[in-house]
Design a protein around this motif. Structure first.
Motif, short mmCIF file in Angstrom:
data_model
loop_
_atom_site.label_atom_id
_atom_site.label_comp_id
_atom_site.label_asym_id
_atom_site.label_seq_id
_atom_site.Cartn_x
_atom_site.Cartn_y
_atom_site.Cartn_z
N GLN A 176 -36.36 27.88 -15.34
CA GLN A 176 -35.25 28.05 -14.62
C GLN A 176 -34.32 26.77 -14.76
O GLN A 176 -33.11 26.83 -14.50
N ASP A 177 -34.93 25.61 -14.81
CA ASP A 177 -34.22 24.38 -15.04
C ASP A 177 -33.49 24.16 -16.24
O ASP A 177 -32.70 23.54 -16.28
N ARG A 202 -31.88 26.58 -17.60
CA ARG A 202 -30.70 27.35 -17.31
C ARG A 202 -29.72 26.54 -16.72
O ARG A 202 -28.55 26.34 -16.84
N ARG A 203 -30.27 25.74 -15.61
CA ARG A 203 -29.62 24.68 -14.92
C ARG A 203 -28.75 23.79 -15.77
O ARG A 203 -27.68 23.39 -15.84
N GLN A 256 -25.84 24.65 -17.74
CA GLN A 256 -24.89 24.60 -17.11
C GLN A 256 -24.23 23.25 -16.87
O GLN A 256 -23.12 22.82 -17.23
N GLU A 257 -24.97 22.20 -16.56
CA GLU A 257 -24.77 20.82 -16.19
C GLU A 257 -24.41 20.21 -17.36
O GLU A 257 -23.34 19.46 -17.06
#
Ligand code: FAD
Length: 359
Positions: A70-71, A73-74, A77-78
């Motif tokens: 999940q990180d 995916r974060r 974005q970042e």
């Protein structure tokens, strides 16, 4: 650590050092990242870089890996397009029938996106496979990336947030002060810091040993064959008996035979040629594939196979692990929390380096 911009030195610019440097800089720490060679020149460069929470792990480690997915995916974005994960999914059938059933049932009950698929569906998912298996596990949410590009993207993002990257700067020792570590020694002279983060991959054991810390670490060789870019022949990461392969977004096929163990291969070029022949025998349209290079990387694997992460001594934070590509974004975020906020992250508790010294 309570000052507004704590001075932190990170040793080693592999994917873990890059991620920790990024997450610390993003939180306002004054980070200097030291690398003895080039960025991502260690295990990271030679990684298969499959991002997964796949079969064979206890539930707490599965949960850490799932969080890390999940990180990623974060981070995509970042970093706003600078970093791209190929969320292609994975088909695995290098497991016994019992293991396949257990994987599909137990992991699905844990909330993992995995299910059993049969020959007709496998053939539909991957029409390029010459002889699709009777059954496989299909984990649609897994991915892969190009690990050097991802590390560079993290380094650039860290530098944009003020981190300093010094390449060809080898850390040779540590400087101790009255309250723990006060900095490090390099070939170019000493450097002061309030905190040192050790992410030197397989070299971490020797450096930690200078401080009397016991970090039993295996440097486990892994051979990969890399093809020149080719037209798309398959989509997903494939984990078949005797052949693990993926096709990067740029068309390069990367393949290995096993998850390692064993000695450094005697003749890597011959093993690469053999792997290429195996691919050609199992994949339609692969006749024209050409070998680009063969790599042999050393996986940094703590003795019990699990990550070593956390404060190892006053002023020293350590992060050494296999599956470092999968885990890097979560480890980076959690390390920044533990270092800057003085908290202990629950998900990291099973992996403290003290377990090796019995402390
Ligand atoms: C063949 C293979 C396949 C793999 N497959 C996967 C996979 O599918 N999925 C997955 O998640 N993981 C996989 N891994 C594991 C993963 O690649 C590693 O866990 C990860 O790359 C480790 O990153 P790192 O930053 O800790 O170490 P490294 O990438 O080794 O970086 C350490 C850095 O520290 C530097 N350094 C060392 N000593 C010093 C010093 N004294 N001073 C300054 N710098 C120093 C080195 O030069 C190096 O650049 C694989 C590894 C291999 C080899």
């Amino acid at each position: 650590m309570s000052t507004s911009a704590p001075k932190v030195i990170v040793i080693g610019a592999g994917i873990l050092g890059a991620s920790i440097a990024y997450h610390l800089s993003r939180r306002g720490a004054a980070v200097t990242l030291l690398e003895r060679g080039r960025a991502a020149g260690g295990a990271t460069a030679d990684s298969f870089a499959w991002i997964n929470a796949s079969y064979g792990n206890a539930k707490p480690y599965f949960q850490l890996r799932l969080q890390a997915m999940q990180d990623w995916r974060r981070l995509e974005q970042e970093l706003d397009g600078a970093l791209r994960v190929n969320w292609c999914g994975c088909l695995s059938w290098d497991l016994s029938d019992e293991e396949l059933d257990d994987y599909a049932q137990r992991y699905a009950a844990w909330g993992y996106e995995v299910r059993l698929v049969e020959r007709a569906e496998i053939a539909a998912l991957e029409p390029g496979l010459i002889d699709p298996p009777a059954r496989a596990a299909y984990a649609a949410g897994e991915g892969t990336l190009e690990p050097v590009a991802a590390t560079r993207a993290l380094l650039t993002a860290a530098q944009t947030r003020g981190a300093e990257l010094r390449l060809e700067t080898e850390t040779t020792g540590f400087r101790e002060g009255p309250n723990g570590l006060a900095g490090i020694e390099t070939r170019a002279g000493p450097l002061e810091a309030e905190l040192v983060v050790l992410t030197a991959g397989v070299e971490s054991a020797g450096l930690a040993g200078q401080l009397g810390l016991h970090l039993p670490l295996e440097a486990s060789p892994g051979l990969l064959m890399h093809c020149k870019p080719a037209a798309r022949l398959f989509e997903r990461v494939v984990e078949a008996p005797g052949l693990h392969m993926k096709q990067e977004l740029d068309g390069r096929i990367v393949a290995g035979e096993s998850f390692g163990g064993g000695p450094v291969p005697n003749d890597p070029e011959a093993e690469g040629a053999r792997l290429l022949a195996t691919i050609k025998s199992r994949l339609r349209g692969a006749e024209a594939l050409e070998l680009e290079r063969v790599s042999v990387g050393l996986r940094p694997i703590p003795e019990d196979g699990l990550p070593a992460v956390g404060f190892a001594a006053a002023g020293l934070y350590l992060a050494v692990m296999h599956s470092g590509v999968t885990l890097a974004p979560a480890i980076g975020r959690f390390a920044a929390q533990e270092i800057l906020d003085g908290v202990r992250v629950e998900l990291l508790e099973p992996y403290r380096p003290q377990r090796f010294s019995g402390a």
